[in-house]
Design a protein around this motif. Sequence first.
Motif, PDB file in Angstrom:
ATOM      1  N   THR A   1       0.813  -1.220   0.000  1.00 60.16           N
ATOM      2  CA  THR A   1       0.000   0.000   0.000  1.00 60.16           C
ATOM      3  C   THR A   1       0.845   1.268   0.000  1.00 60.16           C
ATOM      4  O   THR A   1       0.655   2.152  -0.837  1.00 60.16           O
ATOM      5  CB  THR A   1      -0.933   0.001   1.224  1.00 60.16           C
ATOM      6  N   GLY A   2       1.757   1.396   0.953  1.00 61.43           N
ATOM      7  CA  GLY A   2       2.617   2.573   1.013  1.00 61.43           C
ATOM      8  C   GLY A   2       1.823   3.863   1.053  1.00 61.43           C
ATOM      9  O   GLY A   2       0.943   4.050   1.896  1.00 61.43           O
TER      10      GLY A   2
ATOM     11  N   ARG B   1      10.658  -5.684   2.738  1.00 65.50           N
ATOM     12  CA  ARG B   1       9.629  -5.307   3.722  1.00 65.50           C
ATOM     13  C   ARG B   1      10.198  -4.989   5.102  1.00 65.50           C
ATOM     14  O   ARG B   1       9.683  -4.140   5.803  1.00 65.50           O
ATOM     15  CB  ARG B   1       8.598  -6.442   3.877  1.00 65.50           C
TER      16      ARG B   1
ATOM     17  N   TYR C   1       6.335   2.790  -0.900  1.00 65.56           N
ATOM     18  CA  TYR C   1       6.751   1.428  -1.260  1.00 65.56           C
ATOM     19  C   TYR C   1       7.230   1.305  -2.708  1.00 65.56           C
ATOM     20  O   TYR C   1       7.428   0.203  -3.226  1.00 65.56           O
ATOM     21  CB  TYR C   1       5.614   0.434  -0.989  1.00 65.56           C
TER      22      TYR C   1
HETATM   23  O1  LIG Z   1       1.719  -2.365   2.455  1.00 66.93           O
HETATM   24  C1  LIG Z   1       2.134  -1.536   3.284  1.00 66.93           C
HETATM   25  O2  LIG Z   1       2.106  -0.313   3.075  1.00 66.93           O
HETATM   26  C2  LIG Z   1       2.713  -2.012   4.602  1.00 66.93           C
HETATM   27  C3  LIG Z   1       1.731  -1.945   5.729  1.00 66.93           C
HETATM   28  O3  LIG Z   1       0.537  -2.591   5.456  1.00 66.93           O
HETATM   29  O4  LIG Z   1       3.122  -3.322   4.439  1.00 66.93           O
HETATM   30  P1  LIG Z   1       4.309  -4.031   5.247  1.00 66.93           P
HETATM   31  O5  LIG Z   1       3.643  -5.017   6.138  1.00 66.93           O
HETATM   32  O6  LIG Z   1       5.123  -4.658   4.183  1.00 66.93           O
HETATM   33  O7  LIG Z   1       5.087  -3.016   6.003  1.00 66.93           O
END
Ligand SMILES: O=C(O)[C@@H](CO)OP(=O)(O)O
Length: 338
Positions: free
Chosen positions: A105-106, A223, A199
């Motif tokens: 998502t970022g 991640r 992201y």
């Molecule tokens: O997708 C994202 O932005 C983050 C939080 O949901 O994912 P992650 O768990 O990889 O930090």
Amino acid sequence: MAAAVFHQSLGTFLPHGQANVASNVPKLNSKCFKVEVGIFRKKSPRSRNTSIRAIQSSSSQTSVVDPILSPSINTSDDSQKKQNEAALILIRHGESLWNEKNLFTGCVDVPLTRKGVEEAIEAGKRISNIPVDMIYTSSLIRAQMTAMLAMTQHRRKKVPVIIHNETEQARVWSQIFSEETKKQSIPVIASWRLNERMYGELQGLNKQETADRYGKEQVHEWRRSYDIPPPNGESLEMCAERAVAYFKDQIVPQLQSGKNVMIAAHGNSLRSIIMYLDKLTSQEVISLELSTGIPMLYIFKEGNFIRRGSPAGPSEAGVYAYTRRLALYRQKLDEMLN
Ligand SMILES: O=C(O)[C@@H](CO)OP(=O)(O)O
């Protein structure tokens, strides 16, 4: 009726003309969005709510007694600062529609799922007895929804009001002209600096499919490593640079002046802030995972952050070891509201 301007770094209201709000607007230096700061209206030290006076009289020098209404809070008063302790609540947003779909998502701005809404309400119940004078959120709707939904459960029943200072017009058009209404409001300041880490080219991709394609280890490195960014995105270290800087520049001064602060943000922006608060090493932060819907409580006292909340406790009582002053605040709320 004279308007007053909410001065972000002072966390207080100054008469229009004295506050050079424009000079306080930070320069945007990268990818994501909005400016912060805004207007609000100055509270009147004279017109106080009687029931709140009862709380103040029991613990007049502390910040946990609803300082937004306390005439004794003054940011330039050193003796006040020494005696202050302030609560800091961190909340990761509830489940979003892209969490549900397992998508990276970022900085993509997606709302909460129904489950996320329920988590935010549950988080609000856990902190319903803790005073909140200012709220900071990211510029993303999932964090803002979480903050607003959590505050629907708050026993003080003050209304969170988003500060708009994007333009002079937004600032002027969002003024409040009632002293009583201002007293019952909590300023909410949104900043992109608290956003989820950007992201990069993973945004919108499915996490499982990405692991299948690039390998589990590679995706885990993207991640959870500290200083390796995903393709064209931010590493946790880069996210920390802007989130922790914002925390130190904008939020710590509020805590120092005795304001109780809630931050609603994201897994990685909060991990970077917790790394700073708990003095975690870049190795230790790798294994820090934040659950949705479990707020964490810190007490800021004499320049130190003391962690009071566990992310794992099943209930309010299990989560927080109240400080004496928080317990007193709660007791007074009980007397007032029951
Ligand atoms: O997708 C994202 O932005 C983050 C939080 O949901 O994912 P992650 O768990 O990889 O930090």
